[in-house]
Motif scaffolding. Sequence first.
Motif, PDB file in Angstrom:
ATOM      1  N   ALA A 344       0.830  -1.202   0.000  1.00 23.42           N
ATOM      2  CA  ALA A 344       0.000   0.000   0.000  1.00 23.42           C
ATOM      3  C   ALA A 344       0.867   1.255   0.000  1.00 23.42           C
ATOM      4  CB  ALA A 344      -0.923  -0.013   1.213  1.00 23.42           C
ATOM      5  N   HIS A 345       1.935   1.218   0.770  1.00 29.91           N
ATOM      6  CA  HIS A 345       2.839   2.371   0.839  1.00 29.91           C
ATOM      7  C   HIS A 345       3.443   2.658  -0.528  1.00 29.91           C
ATOM      8  CE1 HIS A 345       6.665   4.381   2.531  1.00 29.91           C
ATOM      9  NE2 HIS A 345       5.671   5.229   2.603  1.00 29.91           N
ATOM     10  N   ARG A 346       3.879   1.621  -1.231  1.00 22.91           N
ATOM     11  CA  ARG A 346       4.461   1.807  -2.564  1.00 22.91           C
ATOM     12  C   ARG A 346       3.434   2.379  -3.535  1.00 22.91           C
ATOM     13  NH1 ARG A 346       6.303  -3.438  -1.566  1.00 22.91           N
ATOM     14  NH2 ARG A 346       4.810  -4.277  -3.104  1.00 22.91           N
ATOM     15  N   CYS A 347       2.164   2.017  -3.342  1.00 18.78           N
ATOM     16  CA  CYS A 347       1.098   2.458  -4.249  1.00 18.78           C
ATOM     17  C   CYS A 347       0.480   3.793  -3.842  1.00 18.78           C
ATOM     18  CB  CYS A 347      -0.002   1.395  -4.310  1.00 18.78           C
ATOM     19  SG  CYS A 347       0.492  -0.153  -5.084  1.00 18.78           S
ATOM     20  N   HIS A 348       0.990   4.410  -2.783  1.00 18.15           N
ATOM     21  CA  HIS A 348       0.446   5.690  -2.285  1.00 18.15           C
ATOM     22  C   HIS A 348      -1.001   5.539  -1.827  1.00 18.15           C
ATOM     23  CE1 HIS A 348       4.076   7.402  -3.978  1.00 18.15           C
ATOM     24  NE2 HIS A 348       3.768   6.858  -5.147  1.00 18.15           N
ATOM     25  N   ARG A 362      -0.241  -2.499  19.210  1.00 17.61           N
ATOM     26  CA  ARG A 362       1.210  -2.322  19.219  1.00 17.61           C
ATOM     27  C   ARG A 362       1.834  -2.872  17.935  1.00 17.61           C
ATOM     28  NH1 ARG A 362       4.424  -3.489  24.622  1.00 17.61           N
ATOM     29  NH2 ARG A 362       3.281  -1.549  25.072  1.00 17.61           N
ATOM     30  N   MET A 363       1.344  -4.000  17.466  1.00 16.87           N
ATOM     31  CA  MET A 363       1.877  -4.554  16.226  1.00 16.87           C
ATOM     32  C   MET A 363       1.628  -3.603  15.059  1.00 16.87           C
ATOM     33  SD  MET A 363       3.511  -6.871  14.596  1.00 16.87           S
ATOM     34  CE  MET A 363       3.650  -8.246  15.756  1.00 16.87           C
ATOM     35  N   VAL A 364       0.452  -2.993  15.017  1.00 17.53           N
ATOM     36  CA  VAL A 364       0.146  -2.040  13.955  1.00 17.53           C
ATOM     37  C   VAL A 364       1.075  -0.827  14.037  1.00 17.53           C
ATOM     38  CG1 VAL A 364      -1.596  -0.448  13.058  1.00 17.53           C
ATOM     39  CG2 VAL A 364      -2.252  -2.769  13.701  1.00 17.53           C
ATOM     40  N   LEU A 365       1.228  -0.267  15.230  1.00 18.38           N
ATOM     41  CA  LEU A 365       2.110   0.893  15.392  1.00 18.38           C
ATOM     42  C   LEU A 365       3.542   0.552  15.010  1.00 18.38           C
ATOM     43  CD1 LEU A 365       0.741   2.292  18.774  1.00 18.38           C
ATOM     44  CD2 LEU A 365       0.533   3.382  16.534  1.00 18.38           C
ATOM     45  N   ASP A 366       4.018  -0.604  15.440  1.00 19.18           N
ATOM     46  CA  ASP A 366       5.386  -1.011  15.096  1.00 19.18           C
ATOM     47  C   ASP A 366       5.559  -1.115  13.583  1.00 19.18           C
ATOM     48  OD1 ASP A 366       6.026  -1.153  17.779  1.00 19.18           O
ATOM     49  OD2 ASP A 366       5.930  -3.351  17.902  1.00 19.18           O
ATOM     50  N   THR A 367       4.558  -1.722  12.929  1.00 20.93           N
ATOM     51  CA  THR A 367       4.648  -1.913  11.482  1.00 20.93           C
ATOM     52  C   THR A 367       4.556  -0.581  10.750  1.00 20.93           C
ATOM     53  OG1 THR A 367       3.607  -4.085  11.748  1.00 20.93           O
ATOM     54  CG2 THR A 367       3.708  -3.179   9.517  1.00 20.93           C
ATOM     55  N   TYR A 368       3.594   0.251  11.129  1.00 18.03           N
ATOM     56  CA  TYR A 368       3.472   1.567  10.507  1.00 18.03           C
ATOM     57  C   TYR A 368       4.795   2.345  10.631  1.00 18.03           C
ATOM     58  CZ  TYR A 368      -1.700   1.499  10.025  1.00 18.03           C
ATOM     59  OH  TYR A 368      -2.998   1.245   9.664  1.00 18.03           O
ATOM     60  N   GLN A 369       5.345   2.370  11.841  1.00 13.01           N
ATOM     61  CA  GLN A 369       6.560   3.143  12.080  1.00 13.01           C
ATOM     62  C   GLN A 369       7.715   2.615  11.236  1.00 13.01           C
ATOM     63  OE1 GLN A 369       7.334   3.569  16.268  1.00 13.01           O
ATOM     64  NE2 GLN A 369       8.447   5.484  15.945  1.00 13.01           N
ATOM     65  N   SER A 370       7.802   1.304  11.125  1.00 12.75           N
ATOM     66  CA  SER A 370       8.879   0.707  10.344  1.00 12.75           C
ATOM     67  C   SER A 370       8.721   0.997   8.857  1.00 12.75           C
ATOM     68  CB  SER A 370       8.916  -0.804  10.593  1.00 12.75           C
ATOM     69  OG  SER A 370       9.879  -1.429   9.788  1.00 12.75           O
ATOM     70  N   VAL A 371       7.511   0.847   8.329  1.00  9.64           N
ATOM     71  CA  VAL A 371       7.293   1.044   6.899  1.00  9.64           C
ATOM     72  C   VAL A 371       7.419   2.519   6.520  1.00  9.64           C
ATOM     73  CG1 VAL A 371       5.581   0.876   5.040  1.00  9.64           C
ATOM     74  CG2 VAL A 371       5.881  -1.030   6.630  1.00  9.64           C
ATOM     75  N   LEU A 372       6.862   3.392   7.335  1.00  6.96           N
ATOM     76  CA  LEU A 372       6.908   4.819   7.013  1.00  6.96           C
ATOM     77  C   LEU A 372       8.315   5.383   7.157  1.00  6.96           C
ATOM     78  CD1 LEU A 372       3.603   5.974   8.730  1.00  6.96           C
ATOM     79  CD2 LEU A 372       4.094   6.086   6.277  1.00  6.96           C
ATOM     80  N   GLY A 373       9.057   4.886   8.146  1.00  4.30           N
ATOM     81  CA  GLY A 373      10.418   5.362   8.344  1.00  4.30           C
ATOM     82  C   GLY A 373      10.465   6.875   8.498  1.00  4.30           C
ATOM     83  N   GLU A 374      11.314   7.511   7.709  1.00 10.07           N
ATOM     84  CA  GLU A 374      11.430   8.970   7.780  1.00 10.07           C
ATOM     85  C   GLU A 374      10.166   9.658   7.278  1.00 10.07           C
ATOM     86  OE1 GLU A 374      14.910  10.110   5.673  1.00 10.07           O
ATOM     87  OE2 GLU A 374      16.296   9.171   7.107  1.00 10.07           O
ATOM     88  N   GLY A 375       9.317   8.926   6.572  1.00  2.00           N
ATOM     89  CA  GLY A 375       8.070   9.505   6.074  1.00  2.00           C
ATOM     90  C   GLY A 375       6.967   9.561   7.110  1.00  2.00           C
ATOM     91  N   ASP A 377       6.542  11.672   9.275  1.00  4.35           N
ATOM     92  CA  ASP A 377       6.117  13.060   9.432  1.00  4.35           C
ATOM     93  C   ASP A 377       5.322  13.573   8.239  1.00  4.35           C
ATOM     94  OD1 ASP A 377       7.185  13.418  11.934  1.00  4.35           O
ATOM     95  OD2 ASP A 377       9.125  14.130  11.203  1.00  4.35           O
ATOM     96  N   SER A 378       5.136  12.741   7.222  1.00  4.87           N
ATOM     97  CA  SER A 378       4.400  13.173   6.040  1.00  4.87           C
ATOM     98  C   SER A 378       2.898  13.193   6.325  1.00  4.87           C
ATOM     99  CB  SER A 378       4.702  12.233   4.873  1.00  4.87           C
ATOM    100  OG  SER A 378       4.163  10.939   5.136  1.00  4.87           O
ATOM    101  N   ASP A 379       2.147  13.706   5.365  1.00  2.00           N
ATOM    102  CA  ASP A 379       0.691  13.809   5.523  1.00  2.00           C
ATOM    103  C   ASP A 379       0.015  12.531   5.015  1.00  2.00           C
ATOM    104  OD1 ASP A 379      -1.739  14.977   6.171  1.00  2.00           O
ATOM    105  OD2 ASP A 379      -1.939  15.965   4.221  1.00  2.00           O
ATOM    106  N   HIS A 380       0.413  11.386   5.596  1.00  2.00           N
ATOM    107  CA  HIS A 380      -0.093  10.099   5.118  1.00  2.00           C
ATOM    108  C   HIS A 380      -1.474   9.767   5.657  1.00  2.00           C
ATOM    109  CE1 HIS A 380       0.985   8.542   9.101  1.00  2.00           C
ATOM    110  NE2 HIS A 380       2.139   9.161   8.959  1.00  2.00           N
ATOM    111  N   ARG A 381      -1.776  10.222   6.850  1.00  7.09           N
ATOM    112  CA  ARG A 381      -3.086  10.016   7.502  1.00  7.09           C
ATOM    113  C   ARG A 381      -3.470   8.543   7.613  1.00  7.09           C
ATOM    114  NH1 ARG A 381      -6.667  15.367   5.667  1.00  7.09           N
ATOM    115  NH2 ARG A 381      -4.841  16.615   5.156  1.00  7.09           N
TER     116      ARG A 381
END
Length: 558
Positions: A344-348, A362-375, A377-381
């Motif tokens: 999903a991240h690759r497809c925007h 916690r699993m969701v937060l861990d995964t989101y944080q890992s996939v988003l990385g430096e992003g 802070d973006s407006d991903h919502r």
Amino acid sequence: MRLLPRCSSVVLLALAALPLQATSLLVNAHVHTMDPERPEATALAWKDDGRLLAVGDTADLQKRYPDATKVDAGGATVIPGLIDAHGHMLGLGMTHIQVDLVGASSKAEILERLKAAAARLPRDAWLVGRGWDQNRWAGKQFPTAADLDAAFPDRPVLLERIDGHASWVNSAAMKHAAKPLDGDWQPDGGRIMRVGKKASGVLVDGAQGLVANAVPPLTHEQTREAYKAAFADAVAAGLTGVHDPGVSLDDFKVLQEMAAAGELPLRLYEMADGNHAALDWLCTQGGHWADAAGRLQMRTVKLYMDGALGSRGAALLADYNDDHGNRGIFVTSPDAYRSAVDKAHRCHVQVATHAIGDRGNRMVLDTYQSVLGEGADSDHRWRVEHAQIVALDDIPRFAQVRIIASMQPTHATSDMPWAEQRLGPERLKGAYAWQRFIHERVPLAFGSDFPVEQVNPMLGIYAAVTRQDLKGQPPGGWLPDQRVSRIQALAGFTRGAAYAAFMENEVGMLRPGLRADFVLLDGDLMTVPQRQIADLKPLSTWVDGKAVYHAEKKNAAQ
């Protein structure tokens, strides 16, 4: 080429300076705009395109737009169109087709409803129902196939639990299972409840499809009719928008047909049903598809992390208090979940994940944080749907990763009679913790999860404000420090929901330039006694400046 006269530029400038003319004008209203720059007004003006032109005082707007068609609100309260940030449209429509088991206080009552419905069916048809809840019964134990077999020895019966995370089936239905249900094996992401090695008749989460996939699917026309019924229910409840989590590509194509035919009376924000065909198609669209009229769009995928608390499938960091050794279920394996989020991240594509238990969140937060990385802070919502039980240390992480908490206030009041039995008092500190999220400046979007709960958003606002049932219990509210104000509750169903769908410049407030989506109510949400919030009714519902619902006028003698 014919040249314009020299004065043409002056004429054009003069024309451009003329005020735009409103075509419609709502007057004599008490408007709660949800616009911080102008919280209240008495009149709204809008153009043919359904955009608000002015929000102000009745006398002033009548002078400015004397030729506009007037709609006299007669002093009624007006609020922005209500948006349910998590409601299942096809599921709502299916309630008109399936046997309604909601509110049944015993298995005997359920059998009565099933027998009445079966009498109207062909002899070989499946009997399908929804809404049972063992927590309402004496003993609160899961039912069994034997409870159904005496009444229905030959007809297959499949009954979905109120939360959609467990199914109760009879022996005739289990004969249609994709593979034998007895034994000691378990499906991925699910649980077959057994007595010894024999299947009991209850299938939890990922096990449901073993039988449910044998039920004949809806035809194209049945799907259309179910959607139409859901639309009628939604606009009658004052909803002008719904975020619909988990739609298949086939069902989305039906909605596209209906949108093209002008048959959508409200705005639908559709989410693809996991890492399947709908997400694949959405990726080919650059991650976002919308119809020209602004009534239908898809830019989100709905994923599942865990099950539900009521069926003890929510993934917890420690054992259930009332089921030692059980810590719930990851409906999707962590590896498969990570793969879907990466895709999903690759497809925007915006990601929205069902997570109820503290381990699931916690699993969701861990995964989101890992996939988003430096992003991050973006407006991903990106969103967490439900966020019901969250470890206190994890609540600030929602803000750090810029995650939206999409929550359903009536889940708290439905679950409060038994939630402490499941969790114990300590874990309740992070349960349905709206104010803790607000304190951390986490964006909140409110919804109902209909048909798990009722479609009526006033029940959600009442639950958010009081944390009480409709009898006013418990006194002062359940975990009352997490109650929200009326304005905060309304914001969750308007501005907050709009933001969660990237639509804050379209809906969620009544401000010039935004859509003329609004609701006329029969009382003032901000001033009626608290208990009366739940009883407020829409007089009319408007989308793009046109009424899509009018309440029937009652006979004076009634």
